[in-house]
Design an enzyme around this catalytic site. Structure first.
Site, PDB file in Angstrom:
ATOM      1  N   GLY A  11       0.827  -1.210   0.000  1.00 47.41           N
ATOM      2  CA  GLY A  11       0.000   0.000   0.000  1.00 47.41           C
ATOM      3  C   GLY A  11       0.857   1.255   0.000  1.00 47.41           C
ATOM      4  N   ARG A  72       1.479  -5.025  -5.880  1.00 49.69           N
ATOM      5  CA  ARG A  72       1.494  -6.275  -5.127  1.00 49.69           C
ATOM      6  C   ARG A  72       1.910  -7.348  -6.122  1.00 49.69           C
ATOM      7  NH1 ARG A  72      -2.604  -3.350  -2.145  1.00 49.69           N
ATOM      8  NH2 ARG A  72      -1.727  -3.136  -0.062  1.00 49.69           N
ATOM      9  N   ASP A 103       4.324  -4.569   6.540  1.00 50.93           N
ATOM     10  CA  ASP A 103       4.896  -5.831   7.034  1.00 50.93           C
ATOM     11  C   ASP A 103       4.879  -6.931   5.975  1.00 50.93           C
ATOM     12  OD1 ASP A 103       2.128  -5.945   7.318  1.00 50.93           O
ATOM     13  OD2 ASP A 103       2.258  -7.410   8.944  1.00 50.93           O
ATOM     14  N   THR A 126       3.355   3.091   5.821  1.00 55.84           N
ATOM     15  CA  THR A 126       1.942   2.709   5.774  1.00 55.84           C
ATOM     16  C   THR A 126       1.140   3.733   6.576  1.00 55.84           C
ATOM     17  OG1 THR A 126       0.289   1.149   6.619  1.00 55.84           O
ATOM     18  CG2 THR A 126       2.440   1.014   7.611  1.00 55.84           C
ATOM     19  N   ASP A 128      -1.414   3.127   8.291  1.00 55.56           N
ATOM     20  CA  ASP A 128      -2.117   2.501   9.421  1.00 55.56           C
ATOM     21  C   ASP A 128      -1.357   2.543  10.754  1.00 55.56           C
ATOM     22  OD1 ASP A 128      -4.389   1.846   7.959  1.00 55.56           O
ATOM     23  OD2 ASP A 128      -3.469   0.005   7.198  1.00 55.56           O
ATOM     24  N   ASP A 130       0.614   0.469  11.940  1.00 56.45           N
ATOM     25  CA  ASP A 130       0.422  -0.824  12.618  1.00 56.45           C
ATOM     26  C   ASP A 130       1.611  -1.769  12.445  1.00 56.45           C
ATOM     27  OD1 ASP A 130       0.122  -1.244   9.931  1.00 56.45           O
ATOM     28  OD2 ASP A 130      -1.662  -2.505  10.093  1.00 56.45           O
ATOM     29  N   ARG A 172      -8.230  -1.313   8.550  1.00 58.16           N
ATOM     30  CA  ARG A 172      -8.923  -2.610   8.507  1.00 58.16           C
ATOM     31  C   ARG A 172      -8.636  -3.421   9.753  1.00 58.16           C
ATOM     32  NH1 ARG A 172      -7.662  -4.910   2.794  1.00 58.16           N
ATOM     33  NH2 ARG A 172      -7.250  -2.757   2.320  1.00 58.16           N
TER      34      ARG A 172
END
Ligand code: ADP
Length: 323
Positions: A11, A72, A103, A126, A128, A130, A172
């Site tokens: 992403g 991807r 990751d 990213t 996120d 995360d 998500r």
């Protein structure tokens, strides 16, 4: 090490460009040749690899997205794909690779290092936030500010019409954007995957706030909330309560784009410089992290074996402040 390469994978996030710029210019400053790989691991397999110069990264520091594009790539998840990729790198005399991504991209980098002994260093990119092992990832601050701005705008219309808005933000598996943008935007409720959402209890909270004189309210919903997306939750609230005039706004992919904030740019340039210097110092299988405002290194596996979670007390604080 005389030649290295850089790619962006998975992403995209705002701040990848300043990270690429820092990698390229740090390499040039150290007398190392640097190559850019187009479209992540797919470009590595296809040989879409070109030499970059200090000037190839001029004028990109303030642009979102990634000039190297991202993709991807299923083939890279196979040993054959990674062998092809390693052959491409060896064919050009490239000994080290900087991978900017999440990751998933690190798992690929880890395999490339383990199987093919290509030195790999990761930079967390990213929105996120995360990735385990680092307090901040490049792009989170920008996405958070975009979400907050969306909430601010929706509050204007919610207040004018005495309405409840359910605002869905990205995340998500992680509620970082929801929690931080909700706090920053003064949301009345924040629903994130880290906390179990109880819709009857949410209705009770909204009623209580309404009794205390609130005529409009904002509920921030992370897209991965356990009770469903913002539409599902808004429908359930309307179904079981007197709050019928609810509206839903999904902020969506606007959170991925845009000019990176100063925080993300500075983080990106510190991490980009550190990644190249780590490779030149002989490091591999590590990612660059920020811990207590210091830039450091951690094993790539920490990205998926540990968790970067927001302070759970923030949930309590958000409820305190929505009286
Ligand atoms: P992100 O890096 O943002 O988490 P993805 O999870 O989509 O994004 O991963 C990006 C790419 O990294 C994948 O398309 C694939 O090429 C590679 N990748 C992901 N997981 C693995 C894995 N377990 N082994 C090898 N390569 C992987």
């Amino acid at each position: 090490m005389k030649r290295i390469a850089v790619l962006t994978s998975g992403g995209d996030s705002p701040g990848m460009n300043p990270a690429i710029r820092a990698v390229v210019r740090t390499a040039v400053a150290h007398g190392v040749e640097v190559f850019g790989v187009q479209r992540g691991y797919q470009g590595l397999i296809d040989g879409a690899i070109e030499e970059m110069s200090a000037r190839s990264v001029s004028g990109i520091i303030h642009h979102g997205g990634t000039i190297l594009r991202t993709a991807r790539c299923k083939e890279f998840m196979t040993a054959e794909g990674r062998t092809k990729a390693a052959e491409r790198l060896r064919g050009l005399g490239i000994e080290g690779l900087v991978v900017i991504g999440g990751d998933g991209s690190y798992r690929g980098a880890y395999d490339l290092w383990e199987e093919q002994q290509i030195a790999c260093v990761g930079i967390p990119g990213t929105i996120d936030n995360d990735i385990g092992g680092t307090e901040y990832t490049i792009g989170f601050d920008t996405a958070l500010n975009t979400a907050m701005e969306g909430i601010d705008r929706l509050r204007d219309t919610a207040a004018s019409h005495d309405r409840i808005f359910f605002v869905e933000v990205m995340g998500r598996h992680s509620g970082f954007i929801a929690m931080y943008s909700g706090l920053a935007g003064g949301a009345e409720a924040i629903l994130a995957p880290e906390n179990v959402t109880n819709i009857p209890a949410l209705v009770e909270d909204l009623r209580e706030m309404s009794r205390r004189g609130k005529t409009s309210m904002i509920v921030v919903v992370a897209e991965g909330d356990d009770a469903g997306n913002a539409f599902t939750i808004a429908d359930k609230v309307a179904e079981i309560s007197e709050f019928k005039d609810v509206r839903v706004s999904v902020l969506g992919h606007v959170q991925r784009g845009g000019t990176p904030t100063a925080f993300d740019r500075v983080l990106a340039l510190r991490m980009g410089a550190a990644a190249v210097e780590a490779l030149l110092a002989g490091a591999s299988g590590v990612m660059i992290v920020m811990e207590n405002n210091h830039i450091g290194q951690r094993p790539l596996q920490d990205a998926w074996n540990t968790c970067n979670c927001y302070d759970p007390d923030l949930f309590r604080v958000s409820r305190l402040l929505s009286v």
